[in-house]
Design a protein around this motif. Structure first.
Motif, mmCIF file in Angstrom:
data_model
loop_
_atom_site.group_PDB
_atom_site.id
_atom_site.type_symbol
_atom_site.label_atom_id
_atom_site.label_comp_id
_atom_site.label_asym_id
_atom_site.label_seq_id
_atom_site.Cartn_x
_atom_site.Cartn_y
_atom_site.Cartn_z
ATOM 1 N N SER A 154 -10.504 2.860 -15.795
ATOM 2 C CA SER A 154 -9.093 3.129 -15.586
ATOM 3 C C SER A 154 -8.327 2.264 -14.493
ATOM 4 O O SER A 154 -7.273 1.974 -14.690
ATOM 5 C CB SER A 154 -8.716 4.625 -15.442
ATOM 6 O OG SER A 154 -9.544 4.929 -14.142
ATOM 7 N N SER A 159 -1.335 6.392 0.388
ATOM 8 C CA SER A 159 -0.737 5.899 -1.046
ATOM 9 C C SER A 159 0.327 6.872 -1.311
ATOM 10 O O SER A 159 0.450 8.181 -1.068
ATOM 11 C CB SER A 159 -1.865 6.584 -2.149
ATOM 12 O OG SER A 159 -1.436 5.801 -3.340
ATOM 13 N N HIS A 160 1.439 6.185 -1.543
ATOM 14 C CA HIS A 160 2.785 7.153 -1.989
ATOM 15 C C HIS A 160 2.658 7.176 -3.747
ATOM 16 O O HIS A 160 3.521 7.855 -4.096
ATOM 17 C CB HIS A 160 4.072 6.137 -1.701
ATOM 18 C CG HIS A 160 4.224 6.180 -0.326
ATOM 19 N ND1 HIS A 160 4.080 7.480 0.456
ATOM 20 C CD2 HIS A 160 4.596 5.257 0.644
ATOM 21 C CE1 HIS A 160 4.318 7.110 1.752
ATOM 22 N NE2 HIS A 160 4.642 5.925 1.895
ATOM 23 N N ILE A 161 2.104 6.153 -4.460
ATOM 24 C CA ILE A 161 1.960 6.330 -5.694
ATOM 25 C C ILE A 161 0.508 6.250 -6.243
ATOM 26 O O ILE A 161 -0.252 5.609 -5.720
ATOM 27 C CB ILE A 161 2.628 4.902 -6.466
ATOM 28 C CG1 ILE A 161 4.144 4.806 -6.001
ATOM 29 C CG2 ILE A 161 2.528 4.813 -8.006
ATOM 30 C CD1 ILE A 161 5.165 3.677 -6.284
ATOM 31 N N SER A 162 0.333 7.162 -7.378
ATOM 32 C CA SER A 162 -1.162 7.162 -7.765
ATOM 33 C C SER A 162 -1.821 5.883 -7.908
ATOM 34 O O SER A 162 -1.083 4.772 -8.425
ATOM 35 C CB SER A 162 -1.107 7.990 -8.885
ATOM 36 O OG SER A 162 -2.342 8.080 -9.291
ATOM 37 N N ASN A 163 -3.025 5.624 -7.323
ATOM 38 C CA ASN A 163 -4.001 4.309 -7.540
ATOM 39 C C ASN A 163 -3.634 3.461 -6.705
ATOM 40 O O ASN A 163 -4.051 2.255 -6.617
ATOM 41 C CB ASN A 163 -4.036 4.026 -8.975
ATOM 42 C CG ASN A 163 -4.747 5.045 -9.815
ATOM 43 O OD1 ASN A 163 -5.718 5.496 -9.445
ATOM 44 N ND2 ASN A 163 -4.126 5.095 -11.022
ATOM 45 N N SER A 200 -3.350 2.897 -3.093
ATOM 46 C CA SER A 200 -4.376 2.629 -2.344
ATOM 47 C C SER A 200 -5.878 2.027 -2.876
ATOM 48 O O SER A 200 -6.402 1.308 -2.208
ATOM 49 C CB SER A 200 -4.879 3.850 -1.235
ATOM 50 O OG SER A 200 -5.191 4.932 -2.008
ATOM 51 N N LYS A 201 -6.247 2.751 -4.051
ATOM 52 C CA LYS A 201 -7.434 2.175 -4.599
ATOM 53 C C LYS A 201 -6.947 0.707 -4.960
ATOM 54 O O LYS A 201 -8.006 -0.010 -4.800
ATOM 55 C CB LYS A 201 -7.677 2.882 -5.963
ATOM 56 C CG LYS A 201 -8.554 4.124 -5.441
ATOM 57 C CD LYS A 201 -8.917 5.019 -6.874
ATOM 58 C CE LYS A 201 -9.879 6.222 -6.625
ATOM 59 N NZ LYS A 201 -10.289 6.745 -8.116
ATOM 60 N N HIS A 231 -13.182 9.925 -2.623
ATOM 61 C CA HIS A 231 -12.537 8.796 -3.107
ATOM 62 C C HIS A 231 -13.088 7.629 -2.960
ATOM 63 O O HIS A 231 -13.419 6.672 -3.866
ATOM 64 C CB HIS A 231 -11.245 8.881 -2.352
ATOM 65 C CG HIS A 231 -10.313 7.532 -2.276
ATOM 66 N ND1 HIS A 231 -9.291 7.739 -3.392
ATOM 67 C CD2 HIS A 231 -10.156 6.553 -1.469
ATOM 68 C CE1 HIS A 231 -8.740 6.393 -3.382
ATOM 69 N NE2 HIS A 231 -9.163 5.718 -2.278
#
Length: 213
Positions: free
Chosen positions: A73, A158-162, A164-165, A191
């Motif tokens: 993903s 992270s403000h939006i999913s993924n 920071s990843k 995480h």
């Protein structure tokens, strides 16, 4: 166990003198010299109110860049051009965002004093930010200290999913290209475990630092 109270002199007790939960000392300041000395010795600051607390947990949570795991993903996220990866273009914005993140194990430990100390280290070339952008908006990122072949991660948001990843994965790849062989994640998070981080003993961590920091 007796807890060391630091004065204005530039020193730390041996990292192996930390309590069972990793607490080594309290007090002192956040001068450039003290912070850099701490990192070289495997010690990092977290705060209790306005009081600096210095930590060196055992075991230590780290990532060897070659062990980075990227899920299917996340591979899609990396290639769909939703985010743009940048470094050191918005360090102060990154640390301000990290400052607002609530964490069960550390509270809101980034005080105004901490923020200014790391901004100063950034200006000196020690502290770095990795960023995920969507257009002109900062979507996520992280910051930490780079010394020798080690990157000491401090905090991420992270403000939006993924987001920071995305920033983390891209930065690990960049750090590997720059010769970094160890990323200090400090303490366990699910995480980062999912990205390949692992526990090693404090002694192993400190021995590695002597060779590469």
């Amino acid at each position: 166990m007796y807890l060391t109270v630091l004065d204005n002199k530039l020193w730390f007790p041996p990292a192996t003198a930390a309590t069972e939960d990793g607490l080594l000392a309290m007090g002192g300041d956040l001068s450039e010299e003290r912070l850099l000395l701490a990192y070289r010795r495997g010690i990092f600051p977290w705060f209790e109110g306005n009081l600096p607390l210095w930590w060196c947990p055992d075991p230590r949570f780290v990532l060897f860049p070659g062990n980075l795991k990227i899920s299917k993903s996340m591979q899609k996220v990396l290639h769909n051009n939703n985010f743009q990866f940048k470094t050191n273009t918005a360090f102060e914005e990154v640390i301000r965002n990290c400052k607002t993140v609530k964490r069960d194990h550390e509270g809101t430990w980034i005080t105004n004093e901490v923020e200014q100390a790391y901004v100063n280290l950034h200006k000196k070339g020690y502290a770095h930010s990795a960023e995920a952008w969507q257009g002109n908006e900062l979507a996520g990122g992280l910051y930490g200290i780079k010394m020798g072949k080690v990157f000491f991660g401090e905090s991420m948001f992270s403000h939006i999913s993924n987001a920071s990843k995305f920033a983390f994965i891209n930065y690990v790849k960049q750090l590997a290209q720059e010769g970094v062989v160890l990323i200090d994640c400090q303490v366990y998070t699910k995480h980062l475990e999912s990205l390949g981080a692992e526990m090693i003993s404090r002694n192993e961590f400190l021995n590695l630092l002597q060779q590469i920091a």
